[in-house]
Design a protein around this motif. Structure first.
Motif, PDB file in Angstrom:
ATOM      1  N   ARG A  62       1.148  -0.633 -17.395  1.00 40.89           N
ATOM      2  CA  ARG A  62       1.398  -2.052 -17.086  1.00 40.89           C
ATOM      3  C   ARG A  62       0.853  -2.387 -15.695  1.00 40.89           C
ATOM      4  NH1 ARG A  62       6.157  -0.724 -19.686  1.00 40.89           N
ATOM      5  NH2 ARG A  62       7.286  -0.325 -17.756  1.00 40.89           N
ATOM      6  N   ILE A  63       1.135  -1.515 -14.741  1.00 39.71           N
ATOM      7  CA  ILE A  63       0.683  -1.737 -13.369  1.00 39.71           C
ATOM      8  C   ILE A  63      -0.846  -1.699 -13.310  1.00 39.71           C
ATOM      9  CG2 ILE A  63       0.661  -0.729 -11.050  1.00 39.71           C
ATOM     10  CD1 ILE A  63       3.593   0.224 -11.710  1.00 39.71           C
ATOM     11  N   ALA A  64      -1.446  -0.697 -13.947  1.00 39.47           N
ATOM     12  CA  ALA A  64      -2.906  -0.564 -13.941  1.00 39.47           C
ATOM     13  C   ALA A  64      -3.579  -1.750 -14.615  1.00 39.47           C
ATOM     14  CB  ALA A  64      -3.313   0.744 -14.619  1.00 39.47           C
ATOM     15  N   CYS A  65      -2.999  -2.228 -15.696  1.00 37.67           N
ATOM     16  CA  CYS A  65      -3.559  -3.369 -16.419  1.00 37.67           C
ATOM     17  C   CYS A  65      -3.562  -4.615 -15.527  1.00 37.67           C
ATOM     18  CB  CYS A  65      -2.746  -3.603 -17.696  1.00 37.67           C
ATOM     19  SG  CYS A  65      -3.479  -4.805 -18.813  1.00 37.67           S
ATOM     20  N   ARG A  66      -2.452  -4.887 -14.875  1.00 40.14           N
ATOM     21  CA  ARG A  66      -2.378  -6.050 -13.967  1.00 40.14           C
ATOM     22  C   ARG A  66      -3.375  -5.910 -12.821  1.00 40.14           C
ATOM     23  NH1 ARG A  66       3.574  -6.076 -14.813  1.00 40.14           N
ATOM     24  NH2 ARG A  66       3.629  -4.491 -13.199  1.00 40.14           N
ATOM     25  N   PHE A  67      -3.482  -4.701 -12.271  1.00 38.93           N
ATOM     26  CA  PHE A  67      -4.394  -4.460 -11.159  1.00 38.93           C
ATOM     27  C   PHE A  67      -5.847  -4.720 -11.567  1.00 38.93           C
ATOM     28  CE2 PHE A  67      -7.272  -1.717  -8.815  1.00 38.93           C
ATOM     29  CZ  PHE A  67      -6.979  -2.049  -7.507  1.00 38.93           C
ATOM     30  N   LEU A  68      -6.263  -4.145 -12.688  1.00 37.04           N
ATOM     31  CA  LEU A  68      -7.652  -4.324 -13.129  1.00 37.04           C
ATOM     32  C   LEU A  68      -7.956  -5.782 -13.452  1.00 37.04           C
ATOM     33  CD1 LEU A  68      -8.194  -1.127 -15.292  1.00 37.04           C
ATOM     34  CD2 LEU A  68      -9.170  -1.618 -13.045  1.00 37.04           C
ATOM     35  N   LYS A  69      -7.036  -6.464 -14.122  1.00 39.18           N
ATOM     36  CA  LYS A  69      -7.250  -7.882 -14.430  1.00 39.18           C
ATOM     37  C   LYS A  69      -7.375  -8.710 -13.151  1.00 39.18           C
ATOM     38  CE  LYS A  69      -5.323  -8.046 -19.051  1.00 39.18           C
ATOM     39  NZ  LYS A  69      -4.283  -8.605 -19.933  1.00 39.18           N
ATOM     40  N   ALA A  70      -6.575  -8.385 -12.139  1.00 40.65           N
ATOM     41  CA  ALA A  70      -6.642  -9.100 -10.863  1.00 40.65           C
ATOM     42  C   ALA A  70      -7.966  -8.854 -10.148  1.00 40.65           C
ATOM     43  CB  ALA A  70      -5.479  -8.680  -9.964  1.00 40.65           C
ATOM     44  N   HIS A  71      -8.651  -7.776 -10.515  1.00 40.55           N
ATOM     45  CA  HIS A  71      -9.938  -7.446  -9.904  1.00 40.55           C
ATOM     46  C   HIS A  71     -11.121  -7.798 -10.814  1.00 40.55           C
ATOM     47  CE1 HIS A  71      -7.425  -5.386  -7.006  1.00 40.55           C
ATOM     48  NE2 HIS A  71      -8.470  -5.425  -6.204  1.00 40.55           N
ATOM     49  N   GLY A  72     -10.901  -8.698 -11.769  1.00 40.70           N
ATOM     50  CA  GLY A  72     -11.993  -9.233 -12.564  1.00 40.70           C
ATOM     51  C   GLY A  72     -12.341  -8.473 -13.828  1.00 40.70           C
ATOM     52  N   TYR A  73     -11.518  -7.535 -14.228  1.00 42.92           N
ATOM     53  CA  TYR A  73     -11.749  -6.804 -15.474  1.00 42.92           C
ATOM     54  C   TYR A  73     -11.138  -7.625 -16.603  1.00 42.92           C
ATOM     55  CZ  TYR A  73     -13.198  -2.729 -12.793  1.00 42.92           C
ATOM     56  OH  TYR A  73     -13.863  -1.865 -11.963  1.00 42.92           O
ATOM     57  N   GLY A  74     -11.984  -8.199 -17.449  1.00 43.08           N
ATOM     58  CA  GLY A  74     -11.510  -9.129 -18.464  1.00 43.08           C
ATOM     59  C   GLY A  74     -11.144  -8.514 -19.800  1.00 43.08           C
ATOM     60  N   TRP A  75     -11.628  -7.325 -20.070  1.00 42.07           N
ATOM     61  CA  TRP A  75     -11.413  -6.692 -21.378  1.00 42.07           C
ATOM     62  C   TRP A  75     -10.457  -5.513 -21.265  1.00 42.07           C
ATOM     63  CZ3 TRP A  75     -13.460  -8.624 -25.830  1.00 42.07           C
ATOM     64  CH2 TRP A  75     -14.447  -9.605 -25.687  1.00 42.07           C
ATOM     65  N   VAL A  76      -9.294  -5.740 -20.682  1.00 45.24           N
ATOM     66  CA  VAL A  76      -8.323  -4.666 -20.461  1.00 45.24           C
ATOM     67  C   VAL A  76      -7.095  -4.901 -21.326  1.00 45.24           C
ATOM     68  CG1 VAL A  76      -6.940  -3.436 -18.751  1.00 45.24           C
ATOM     69  CG2 VAL A  76      -9.092  -4.492 -18.078  1.00 45.24           C
ATOM     70  N   ARG A  77      -6.697  -3.846 -22.036  1.00 40.37           N
ATOM     71  CA  ARG A  77      -5.480  -3.899 -22.847  1.00 40.37           C
ATOM     72  C   ARG A  77      -4.719  -2.598 -22.669  1.00 40.37           C
ATOM     73  NH1 ARG A  77      -6.850  -4.439 -28.474  1.00 40.37           N
ATOM     74  NH2 ARG A  77      -8.879  -3.639 -27.963  1.00 40.37           N
ATOM     75  N   ARG A  78      -3.504  -2.567 -23.210  1.00 45.46           N
ATOM     76  CA  ARG A  78      -2.673  -1.369 -23.142  1.00 45.46           C
ATOM     77  C   ARG A  78      -2.365  -0.860 -24.540  1.00 45.46           C
ATOM     78  NH1 ARG A  78       2.388  -2.987 -21.860  1.00 45.46           N
ATOM     79  NH2 ARG A  78       2.992  -0.828 -21.620  1.00 45.46           N
ATOM     80  N   TYR A  79      -2.319   0.438 -24.657  1.00 43.92           N
ATOM     81  CA  TYR A  79      -1.719   1.070 -25.829  1.00 43.92           C
ATOM     82  C   TYR A  79      -0.306   1.393 -25.372  1.00 43.92           C
ATOM     83  CZ  TYR A  79      -0.767   4.664 -29.367  1.00 43.92           C
ATOM     84  OH  TYR A  79      -0.197   5.411 -30.372  1.00 43.92           O
ATOM     85  N   ALA A  80       0.585   0.404 -25.546  1.00 42.28           N
ATOM     86  CA  ALA A  80       1.919   0.443 -24.953  1.00 42.28           C
ATOM     87  C   ALA A  80       2.770   1.616 -25.442  1.00 42.28           C
ATOM     88  CB  ALA A  80       2.641  -0.879 -25.215  1.00 42.28           C
ATOM     89  N   ALA A  81       2.581   2.045 -26.675  1.00 41.10           N
ATOM     90  CA  ALA A  81       3.388   3.144 -27.212  1.00 41.10           C
ATOM     91  C   ALA A  81       2.996   4.474 -26.576  1.00 41.10           C
ATOM     92  CB  ALA A  81       3.233   3.213 -28.721  1.00 41.10           C
ATOM     93  N   GLY A  82       1.798   4.555 -26.072  1.00 38.38           N
ATOM     94  CA  GLY A  82       1.345   5.690 -25.296  1.00 38.38           C
ATOM     95  C   GLY A  82       1.347   7.034 -25.992  1.00 38.38           C
ATOM     96  N   LEU A  83       1.318   8.047 -25.166  1.00 41.98           N
ATOM     97  CA  LEU A  83       1.254   9.423 -25.628  1.00 41.98           C
ATOM     98  C   LEU A  83       2.467   9.793 -26.482  1.00 41.98           C
ATOM     99  CD1 LEU A  83      -0.660  11.817 -25.345  1.00 41.98           C
ATOM    100  CD2 LEU A  83       0.614  12.504 -23.320  1.00 41.98           C
ATOM    101  N   GLN A  84       3.606   9.202 -26.168  1.00 46.66           N
ATOM    102  CA  GLN A  84       4.844   9.485 -26.902  1.00 46.66           C
ATOM    103  C   GLN A  84       4.677   9.183 -28.392  1.00 46.66           C
ATOM    104  OE1 GLN A  84       8.161   7.398 -25.204  1.00 46.66           O
ATOM    105  NE2 GLN A  84       9.505   7.840 -26.924  1.00 46.66           N
ATOM    106  N   GLU A  85       4.206   7.993 -28.726  1.00 50.64           N
ATOM    107  CA  GLU A  85       4.026   7.636 -30.125  1.00 50.64           C
ATOM    108  C   GLU A  85       2.890   8.441 -30.760  1.00 50.64           C
ATOM    109  OE1 GLU A  85       3.899   3.555 -32.360  1.00 50.64           O
ATOM    110  OE2 GLU A  85       1.870   4.076 -31.697  1.00 50.64           O
ATOM    111  N   TRP A  86       1.790   8.582 -30.035  1.00 56.13           N
ATOM    112  CA  TRP A  86       0.638   9.312 -30.557  1.00 56.13           C
ATOM    113  C   TRP A  86       1.068  10.710 -31.014  1.00 56.13           C
ATOM    114  CZ3 TRP A  86      -4.263   7.570 -31.404  1.00 56.13           C
ATOM    115  CH2 TRP A  86      -5.237   8.523 -31.700  1.00 56.13           C
ATOM    116  N   GLU A  87       1.802  11.395 -30.159  1.00 49.80           N
ATOM    117  CA  GLU A  87       2.246  12.752 -30.482  1.00 49.80           C
ATOM    118  C   GLU A  87       3.280  12.757 -31.598  1.00 49.80           C
ATOM    119  OE1 GLU A  87       3.499  16.816 -28.169  1.00 49.80           O
ATOM    120  OE2 GLU A  87       3.896  14.913 -27.173  1.00 49.80           O
ATOM    121  N   SER A  88       4.205  11.820 -31.596  1.00 48.82           N
ATOM    122  CA  SER A  88       5.241  11.789 -32.635  1.00 48.82           C
ATOM    123  C   SER A  88       4.661  11.501 -34.019  1.00 48.82           C
ATOM    124  CB  SER A  88       6.335  10.782 -32.286  1.00 48.82           C
ATOM    125  OG  SER A  88       5.878   9.462 -32.438  1.00 48.82           O
TER     126      SER A  88
END
Length: 99
Positions: A62-88
């Motif tokens: 979440r923090i990285a996404c906000r930071f990159l967007k604030a610096h002009g990165y327009g195509w940024v998204r999150r895989y919010a479920a992360g490693l936890q869901e991927w592994e499960s």
């Protein structure tokens, strides 16, 4: 996310945790960015970027996404479920501590 990786879609999958976590276990094909400065150096603002961290309780993506967007990165998204869901889900992992 898994389908996009299997299709070979053109995007950067980025783990936003530390080096130890990255070496231990990650989604195959991931890059690692641990600091805002690393992100600005390693990623192009025109790239499609998908960030992930350990899972929903972790604020790193979440923090990285906000930071990159604030610096002009327009195509940024999150895989919010992360490693936890991927592994499960039993999806493939790579790293030194993958069992």
């Amino acid at each position: 996310m898994k389908e996009r990786l299997e299709r070979g879609d053109d995007f950067k999958l980025v783990m936003v945790l530390g080096e130890w976590e990255y070496r231990a276990k990650r989604i195959p094909g991931s890059l690692r960015v641990s600091t805002p400065e690393e992100g600005l150096q390693a990623l192009d603002s025109d790239d499609e970027i998908v960030l992930y961290d350990s899972g929903p309780p972790c604020p790193a993506s979440r923090i990285a996404c906000r930071f990159l967007k604030a610096h002009g990165y327009g195509w940024v998204r999150r895989y919010a479920a992360g490693l936890q869901e991927w592994e499960s889900e039993g999806y493939p992992l790579e790293g030194e501590y993958v069992g």
